[in-house]
Each structure stands twice: as C-alpha cells, then as structure tokens.
Design an enzyme around this catalytic site. Structure first.
Site, PDB file in Angstrom:
ATOM      1  N   HIS A   1      -4.688   7.021  -1.880  1.00 48.29           N
ATOM      2  CA  HIS A   1      -3.800   7.717  -2.811  1.00 48.29           C
ATOM      3  C   HIS A   1      -4.054   7.281  -4.249  1.00 48.29           C
ATOM      4  O   HIS A   1      -4.797   6.333  -4.493  1.00 48.29           O
ATOM      5  CB  HIS A   1      -2.328   7.525  -2.406  1.00 48.29           C
ATOM      6  CG  HIS A   1      -1.913   6.087  -2.250  1.00 48.29           C
ATOM      7  ND1 HIS A   1      -2.254   5.325  -1.162  1.00 48.29           N
ATOM      8  CD2 HIS A   1      -1.193   5.272  -3.039  1.00 48.29           C
ATOM      9  CE1 HIS A   1      -1.758   4.114  -1.294  1.00 48.29           C
ATOM     10  NE2 HIS A   1      -1.108   4.041  -2.442  1.00 48.29           N
TER      11      HIS A   1
ATOM     12  N   HIS B   1      -6.856   4.293  -4.386  1.00 43.93           N
ATOM     13  CA  HIS B   1      -6.878   3.045  -3.614  1.00 43.93           C
ATOM     14  C   HIS B   1      -6.146   3.246  -2.302  1.00 43.93           C
ATOM     15  O   HIS B   1      -5.502   4.283  -2.088  1.00 43.93           O
ATOM     16  CB  HIS B   1      -6.200   1.911  -4.407  1.00 43.93           C
ATOM     17  CG  HIS B   1      -4.725   2.113  -4.557  1.00 43.93           C
ATOM     18  ND1 HIS B   1      -4.193   2.966  -5.486  1.00 43.93           N
ATOM     19  CD2 HIS B   1      -3.670   1.598  -3.869  1.00 43.93           C
ATOM     20  CE1 HIS B   1      -2.876   2.968  -5.372  1.00 43.93           C
ATOM     21  NE2 HIS B   1      -2.532   2.144  -4.389  1.00 43.93           N
TER      22      HIS B   1
ATOM     23  N   ASP C   1      -3.397   0.973   0.158  1.00 45.92           N
ATOM     24  CA  ASP C   1      -2.583  -0.236   0.111  1.00 45.92           C
ATOM     25  C   ASP C   1      -3.109  -1.203   1.177  1.00 45.92           C
ATOM     26  O   ASP C   1      -3.306  -0.822   2.325  1.00 45.92           O
ATOM     27  CB  ASP C   1      -1.106   0.089   0.345  1.00 45.92           C
ATOM     28  CG  ASP C   1      -0.516   0.929  -0.798  1.00 45.92           C
ATOM     29  OD1 ASP C   1      -1.151   1.012  -1.867  1.00 45.92           O
ATOM     30  OD2 ASP C   1       0.573   1.484  -0.602  1.00 45.92           O
TER      31      ASP C   1
ATOM     32  N   ARG D   1       7.606   8.551 -15.632  1.00 48.59           N
ATOM     33  CA  ARG D   1       7.872   8.522 -14.196  1.00 48.59           C
ATOM     34  C   ARG D   1       8.130   7.079 -13.776  1.00 48.59           C
ATOM     35  O   ARG D   1       7.523   6.152 -14.316  1.00 48.59           O
ATOM     36  CB  ARG D   1       6.672   9.077 -13.437  1.00 48.59           C
ATOM     37  CG  ARG D   1       6.764   8.951 -11.925  1.00 48.59           C
ATOM     38  CD  ARG D   1       5.554   9.623 -11.262  1.00 48.59           C
ATOM     39  NE  ARG D   1       5.662   9.557  -9.815  1.00 48.59           N
ATOM     40  CZ  ARG D   1       5.175   8.558  -9.077  1.00 48.59           C
ATOM     41  NH1 ARG D   1       4.539   7.557  -9.645  1.00 48.59           N
ATOM     42  NH2 ARG D   1       5.320   8.564  -7.766  1.00 48.59           N
TER      43      ARG D   1
HETATM   44  O1  LIG Z   1       3.770   5.086  -8.121  1.00 52.05           O
HETATM   45  C1  LIG Z   1       3.526   5.485  -6.982  1.00 52.05           C
HETATM   46  O2  LIG Z   1       4.031   6.510  -6.513  1.00 52.05           O
HETATM   47  C2  LIG Z   1       2.586   4.729  -6.084  1.00 52.05           C
HETATM   48  C3  LIG Z   1       2.034   3.480  -6.683  1.00 52.05           C
HETATM   49  C4  LIG Z   1       1.031   2.861  -5.769  1.00 52.05           C
HETATM   50  O3  LIG Z   1       0.296   3.509  -5.084  1.00 52.05           O
HETATM   51  C5  LIG Z   1       0.949   1.406  -5.685  1.00 52.05           C
HETATM   52  O4  LIG Z   1       1.628   0.745  -6.487  1.00 52.05           O
HETATM   53  O5  LIG Z   1       0.244   0.919  -4.781  1.00 52.05           O
HETATM   54 FE   LIG Z   2      -0.556   2.304  -3.502  1.00 52.17          FE
END
Ligand SMILES: O=C(O)CCC(=O)C(=O)O
Ligand SMILES: [Fe+2]
Length: 192
Positions: free
Chosen positions: A115, A57, A59, A125
């Site tokens: 990403h 996706h 952001d 994690r």
């Molecule tokens: O957990 C991550 O490193 C990124 C999470 C992510 O891309 C998001 O929450 O939009």
């Molecule tokens: Fe994200």
C-alpha cells in the site's frame, strides 16, 4: 490503547483459527511486543502528482489496525491487475492490514498487502495506525504445523528484531522504491 490491544489479540486468535491452529498459538510471540501506535498528518500538497504521503510498502509486523479520516488517500495494490485501488472511507470502522510476519507464519496462505498514501491539493489528512508487532527476540519462520513434505517452508527463519531495525532505518521513503522485505528471506533467493 487497551481496547486496541484486545482487538489485536482477538484478530490474532481468529487468524490462528482460520489456519486450523490452536486459538492461542501465536500469543507467545507477543509477550514483550514491539507494538506501536502512530499519528500521521499529511498536509495539503501543491503537486500531488509528484509526491506521495507514504511510499509503497508492506507493513512488516503481524497486523495493522488503521483508522483513517474521511479525506482518503490510502491506496492498496490490487492483486488481479496490479493497479492501485483507493480504500474507501467507512465511518466508525478500522482497516485491518495483514503484515509480512503473518505472510511468513502462514507460509503464504495470507499475503501482506502492498500500500501507499497519496496526497491531495485541498485537505489535510490524518490517520492512526496501530502496528501489532512481535517481540524483539521472536524468530519468524513458517509455522511447523503449516509445512510438510507437500508444502515445504517457503522462507528461512529470521530475527524480527533485526528485520524491524533495518526496516525502520530505510522505510517510508517518499519514493517509488522497494524497501527491504520478506522476499529476501524467500527460499532459493537468499543473498539475491
Ligand atoms: O496513513 C495511512 O492510511 C497508512 C499509513 C501507513 O501505511 C503506515 O503508516 O504504514
Ligand atoms: Fe503501512
């Protein structure tokens, strides 16, 4: 939270300057922001090849300030070859991600990075993204100062509130699928 907000405004100012705009040019969009902070927990996964922590996706907001721990799993799509590249853990640092809104404001001078998050068999994690988002009533479109006869606006105006609501209802599916994104507002592609 206050410190994150201050950092976000500082970054916004730097981005505005880099586009030859007044430093506070973008501030008005954030008077009643829809900014939010999320705590992500990705448990170990027995079949990491078959699952993703977060599907691919971009952001949707202006920018994201992300803290990740040392486990690793954030992959960003490299523009040169389209491959997923792992974002290295750097102690005491944030990852700054430019979002869709900045791409549209800048009329493609900035690009929202695609990403995803991979999971692993051994370790849980944690990550903490701070999503710096405009006000619900913000109308997002290429900024007037950045368009002209030579460089016409590449996107039609859209409502951040409507876009965000649709995003929230369909985003973060753990599938390799594309979600609603700003390409749907790219001129010439409306209704496609
Ligand atoms: O957990 C991550 O490193 C990124 C999470 C992510 O891309 C998001 O929450 O939009
Ligand atoms: Fe994200």
């Amino acid at each position: 939270m206050k410190a994150l907000e201050e950092l976000a405004f500082k970054l916004l100012e730097l981005l505005a300057r880099s586009l030859n705009l007044r430093p506070d040019r973008l501030h008005g969009f954030f008077e009643h922001p829809t900014t939010f902070f999320r705590l992500n927990h990705y448990p170990p996964c027995p079949s990491p090849d078959l699952a993703l922590g977060v599907g691919r996706h971009k952001d949707p907001g202006a920018l994201t300030i992300l803290y990740q721990d040392d486990v690793g799993g954030l992959d960003v799509r490299r523009r040169s070859d389209g491959e997923w590249a792992r974002v290295k853990f750097v102690p005491d640092s944030f990852i700054i991600n430019v979002g869709d809104t900045m791409q549209v404001w800048s009329n493609d001078r900035y690009e929202s990075a695609e990403h995803r998050v991979s999971v692993n068999r051994e370790k849980a994690r944690f990550s903490m993204p701070y999503f710096f988002n405009p006000a619900t009533d913000a109308v997002v479109e290429p900024l007037g100062e950045l368009v002209g006869e030579e460089d016409p606006p590449r996107y039609s105006a859209y409502s951040w509130g409507d876009f965000f609501r649709t995003k929230l209802s369909g985003n973060y599916k753990k599938l390799e699928v594309e979600n609603l994104h700003i390409e749907h507002f790219r001129k010439g592609l409306e209704g496609a």
